[in-house]
Design a protein around this motif. Structure first.
Motif, PDB file in Angstrom:
ATOM      1  N   GLY A 114      12.802   1.731 -11.303  1.00 13.50           N
ATOM      2  CA  GLY A 114      13.373   0.443 -12.066  1.00 13.50           C
ATOM      3  C   GLY A 114      12.795  -1.264 -11.962  1.00 13.50           C
ATOM      4  O   GLY A 114      13.098  -1.509 -12.992  1.00 13.50           O
ATOM      5  N   GLN A 115      12.860  -1.134 -10.634  1.00 16.49           N
ATOM      6  CA  GLN A 115      12.502  -2.633 -10.622  1.00 16.49           C
ATOM      7  C   GLN A 115      11.366  -3.015  -9.784  1.00 16.49           C
ATOM      8  O   GLN A 115      11.843  -2.155  -8.594  1.00 16.49           O
ATOM      9  N   LEU A 116      10.431  -3.150  -9.165  1.00 17.80           N
ATOM     10  CA  LEU A 116       9.131  -3.361  -8.415  1.00 17.80           C
ATOM     11  C   LEU A 116       9.387  -4.632  -7.352  1.00 17.80           C
ATOM     12  O   LEU A 116       9.727  -5.275  -8.070  1.00 17.80           O
ATOM     13  N   VAL A 117       9.607  -4.737  -6.540  1.00 14.34           N
ATOM     14  CA  VAL A 117       9.345  -5.580  -5.280  1.00 14.34           C
ATOM     15  C   VAL A 117       8.391  -6.118  -4.662  1.00 14.34           C
ATOM     16  O   VAL A 117       8.577  -5.054  -3.477  1.00 14.34           O
ATOM     17  N   LEU A 118       7.683  -7.223  -5.214  1.00  9.70           N
ATOM     18  CA  LEU A 118       6.482  -7.745  -3.906  1.00  9.70           C
ATOM     19  C   LEU A 118       6.209  -7.921  -3.116  1.00  9.70           C
ATOM     20  O   LEU A 118       7.574  -8.965  -3.539  1.00  9.70           O
ATOM     21  N   MET A 119       5.877  -8.830  -1.936  1.00 11.51           N
ATOM     22  CA  MET A 119       6.120 -10.400  -1.037  1.00 11.51           C
ATOM     23  C   MET A 119       5.022 -10.404  -0.828  1.00 11.51           C
ATOM     24  O   MET A 119       4.177 -10.145  -0.939  1.00 11.51           O
ATOM     25  N   PHE A 132      -6.508 -17.016   8.680  1.00  8.90           N
ATOM     26  CA  PHE A 132      -6.747 -16.418   7.861  1.00  8.90           C
ATOM     27  C   PHE A 132      -5.976 -16.866   6.924  1.00  8.90           C
ATOM     28  O   PHE A 132      -6.474 -16.563   5.816  1.00  8.90           O
ATOM     29  N   ARG A 133      -5.573 -18.608   6.975  1.00  3.69           N
ATOM     30  CA  ARG A 133      -4.578 -18.840   5.157  1.00  3.69           C
ATOM     31  C   ARG A 133      -5.381 -18.918   3.860  1.00  3.69           C
ATOM     32  O   ARG A 133      -5.141 -18.031   3.560  1.00  3.69           O
ATOM     33  N   PRO A 134      -6.814 -18.790   4.241  1.00  6.75           N
ATOM     34  CA  PRO A 134      -7.856 -19.143   2.695  1.00  6.75           C
ATOM     35  C   PRO A 134      -7.863 -17.817   2.214  1.00  6.75           C
ATOM     36  O   PRO A 134      -7.123 -17.409   0.935  1.00  6.75           O
ATOM     37  N   ARG A 135      -7.442 -16.301   3.079  1.00  6.82           N
ATOM     38  CA  ARG A 135      -7.282 -15.093   2.754  1.00  6.82           C
ATOM     39  C   ARG A 135      -6.043 -15.095   2.243  1.00  6.82           C
ATOM     40  O   ARG A 135      -5.698 -13.996   0.989  1.00  6.82           O
ATOM     41  N   MET A 136      -5.136 -15.250   2.984  1.00  8.16           N
ATOM     42  CA  MET A 136      -4.214 -15.375   2.607  1.00  8.16           C
ATOM     43  C   MET A 136      -3.741 -16.209   1.689  1.00  8.16           C
ATOM     44  O   MET A 136      -2.893 -14.914   0.445  1.00  8.16           O
ATOM     45  N   ASP A 137      -3.628 -17.514   0.678  1.00  2.63           N
ATOM     46  CA  ASP A 137      -3.543 -17.353   0.055  1.00  2.63           C
ATOM     47  C   ASP A 137      -4.325 -16.946  -1.663  1.00  2.63           C
ATOM     48  O   ASP A 137      -3.530 -16.859  -1.887  1.00  2.63           O
ATOM     49  N   GLN A 138      -5.682 -16.244  -1.390  1.00  2.33           N
ATOM     50  CA  GLN A 138      -5.899 -15.521  -2.364  1.00  2.33           C
ATOM     51  C   GLN A 138      -5.505 -14.660  -2.978  1.00  2.33           C
ATOM     52  O   GLN A 138      -5.223 -14.226  -3.770  1.00  2.33           O
ATOM     53  N   LEU A 139      -4.561 -13.879  -1.619  1.00  2.00           N
ATOM     54  CA  LEU A 139      -4.347 -12.025  -1.520  1.00  2.00           C
ATOM     55  C   LEU A 139      -2.716 -12.407  -2.437  1.00  2.00           C
ATOM     56  O   LEU A 139      -2.234 -12.044  -3.617  1.00  2.00           O
ATOM     57  N   PHE A 140      -1.784 -13.453  -1.711  1.00  2.67           N
ATOM     58  CA  PHE A 140      -0.552 -14.250  -2.165  1.00  2.67           C
ATOM     59  C   PHE A 140      -0.586 -14.568  -3.285  1.00  2.67           C
ATOM     60  O   PHE A 140       0.061 -13.934  -5.008  1.00  2.67           O
ATOM     61  N   SER A 141      -1.701 -15.245  -4.345  1.00  2.00           N
ATOM     62  CA  SER A 141      -1.983 -15.679  -5.785  1.00  2.00           C
ATOM     63  C   SER A 141      -2.025 -14.175  -6.490  1.00  2.00           C
ATOM     64  O   SER A 141      -1.232 -14.341  -7.491  1.00  2.00           O
ATOM     65  N   PHE A 142      -2.986 -13.741  -6.419  1.00  2.00           N
ATOM     66  CA  PHE A 142      -3.285 -12.787  -6.607  1.00  2.00           C
ATOM     67  C   PHE A 142      -1.683 -11.721  -6.918  1.00  2.00           C
ATOM     68  O   PHE A 142      -1.783 -11.236  -7.724  1.00  2.00           O
ATOM     69  N   ILE A 143      -0.908 -11.253  -6.169  1.00  2.00           N
ATOM     70  CA  ILE A 143       0.322 -10.656  -5.971  1.00  2.00           C
ATOM     71  C   ILE A 143       1.167 -11.274  -6.784  1.00  2.00           C
ATOM     72  O   ILE A 143       1.436 -10.750  -7.967  1.00  2.00           O
ATOM     73  N   GLY A 145       0.497 -12.796  -9.429  1.00  2.00           N
ATOM     74  CA  GLY A 145      -0.091 -12.503 -10.929  1.00  2.00           C
ATOM     75  C   GLY A 145       0.465 -11.780 -11.641  1.00  2.00           C
ATOM     76  O   GLY A 145       0.617 -10.974 -12.519  1.00  2.00           O
ATOM     77  N   LEU A 146       0.149 -10.139 -10.503  1.00  2.00           N
ATOM     78  CA  LEU A 146       0.710  -9.120  -9.878  1.00  2.00           C
ATOM     79  C   LEU A 146       1.467  -9.201 -10.931  1.00  2.00           C
ATOM     80  O   LEU A 146       2.229  -8.237 -11.556  1.00  2.00           O
ATOM     81  N   ALA A 147       2.937  -9.180 -10.069  1.00  6.01           N
ATOM     82  CA  ALA A 147       4.209  -9.567 -10.186  1.00  6.01           C
ATOM     83  C   ALA A 147       4.185  -9.623 -12.052  1.00  6.01           C
ATOM     84  O   ALA A 147       4.985  -8.634 -12.953  1.00  6.01           O
ATOM     85  N   GLU A 148       3.807 -11.164 -12.415  1.00  5.36           N
ATOM     86  CA  GLU A 148       4.334 -11.213 -13.871  1.00  5.36           C
ATOM     87  C   GLU A 148       3.706 -10.633 -14.873  1.00  5.36           C
ATOM     88  O   GLU A 148       4.267 -10.072 -15.951  1.00  5.36           O
ATOM     89  N   GLU A 149       2.515  -9.547 -15.073  1.00  3.75           N
ATOM     90  CA  GLU A 149       2.278  -8.669 -15.385  1.00  3.75           C
ATOM     91  C   GLU A 149       3.366  -7.955 -15.734  1.00  3.75           C
ATOM     92  O   GLU A 149       3.025  -7.365 -16.347  1.00  3.75           O
ATOM     93  N   HIS A 150       3.698  -6.650 -14.196  1.00  2.29           N
ATOM     94  CA  HIS A 150       4.257  -5.082 -14.486  1.00  2.29           C
ATOM     95  C   HIS A 150       5.796  -5.649 -14.644  1.00  2.29           C
ATOM     96  O   HIS A 150       6.817  -5.361 -13.903  1.00  2.29           O
ATOM     97  N   GLY A 151       5.910  -6.976 -14.303  1.00  2.00           N
ATOM     98  CA  GLY A 151       7.759  -6.932 -14.674  1.00  2.00           C
ATOM     99  C   GLY A 151       8.040  -7.188 -13.164  1.00  2.00           C
ATOM    100  O   GLY A 151       9.587  -6.927 -12.492  1.00  2.00           O
ATOM    101  N   ALA A 152       8.054  -7.086 -12.125  1.00  2.73           N
ATOM    102  CA  ALA A 152       7.778  -6.868 -10.829  1.00  2.73           C
ATOM    103  C   ALA A 152       8.908  -8.745 -10.009  1.00  2.73           C
ATOM    104  O   ALA A 152       7.916  -9.392 -10.222  1.00  2.73           O
TER     105      ALA A 152
END
Length: 263
Positions: A114-119, A132-143, A145-152
């Motif tokens: 019913g509802q997906l939650v990402l963090m 590791f901040r640059p890697r984390m920034d890249q990962l979280f920016s991707f998250i 975008g994924l949330a917007e695509e899938h209503g999370a």
């Protein structure tokens, strides 16, 4: 977005963060934010069911391969997925590959719940985070975008100043302590549209910096008890989660655990 919905079932997917390290229970297991959230949801809904498939040390590929399918098959009202941070903290990490596996997990889970939650996972302030901040920034920016695509929903813990405070982290410097987990549970609770019970993002009182000797003693204990074993596992290709079953493998009625003990 199912804001303030009545959830009858909850499945948590991920690694040590979702397993609940380091919020210790009397039997040596861990409670953590997902258990705290389940307790609060269960108090609103008779017959509420909860599963927690998280296992410490898991990489995002393992989460996608081992947890996403079983979680999707449970058809829960609410699913949380947190993963990828173990990957980005490893030398030579291919963040694009991590994002690709995360997408696979989301595409498996999103249609089934019913509802997906990402963090956006929290980060402890200090030199490790900055490295590791640059890697984390890249990962979280991707998250995002994924949330917007899938209503999370996305719960932004990374952007919280207080969750970076070292006083909310355990001695291993990798996991939140009991108060940190309590604040994460409150953050997710509010993101789901429920009335706030506290300000999860409230600043802590001013910190009195320990003296040089106390800091060096703390560093030595950390190295002996946590850093050296961690390096040993990396060198031998082992994980803290090897052979460990899911925390709560079946979607069953929620039962409160024994009272937590403070460390």
């Amino acid at each position: 977005m199912h804001m303030n919905a009545t959830y009858t079932s909850f499945v948590a997917v991920g690694d040590s963060f979702t397993e609940g390290m380091s919020d210790a229970l009397p039997d040596g297991s861990y409670r953590g934010w997902a258990d705290l959230l389940a307790a609060r949801l269960a108090a609103r809904t008779p017959g509420f069911r909860y599963a927690n498939l998280a296992v410490r040390g898991k990489l995002i590929g393992q989460i996608a391969d081992e947890q996403a399918g079983p979680a999707a098959a449970m058809g829960a009202d609410l699913v949380t997925l947190v993963g990828g941070l173990n990957d980005v903290l490893r030398p030579g990490c291919d963040v694009d590959a991590v994002c690709a596996r995360l997408r696979e997990a989301v595409e498996t889970l999103a249609p089934s719940c019913g509802q997906l939650v990402l963090m956006r996972s929290p980060g402890r302030r200090g030199p490790v985070l900055e490295r590791f901040r640059p890697r984390m920034d890249q990962l979280f920016s991707f998250i995002d975008g994924l949330a917007e695509e899938h209503g999370a929903l996305v719960v932004d813990l990374y952007g919280s100043e207080v969750l970076g405070d070292t006083r909310l982290w355990a001695d291993d410097r990798l996991h939140l302590n009991a108060e940190g987990h309590r604040r994460v549970a409150e953050a997710v609770w509010q993101a789901l549209g429920h009335e706030a019970e506290s300000d999860w993002n409230a600043a802590l009182p001013p910190c009195v910096r320990p003296g040089w000797a106390a800091r060096r003693g703390s560093d030595l204990r950390f190295a002996r008890e946590h850093l050296v074993p961690w390096i040993g596992r990396r060198l031998t290709g082992r994980s803290s989660g090897d052979g460990r079953p899911a925390k709560r493998a079946e979607l069953l009625p929620y039962e409160a655990p024994a009272t937590r003990v403070d460390s």
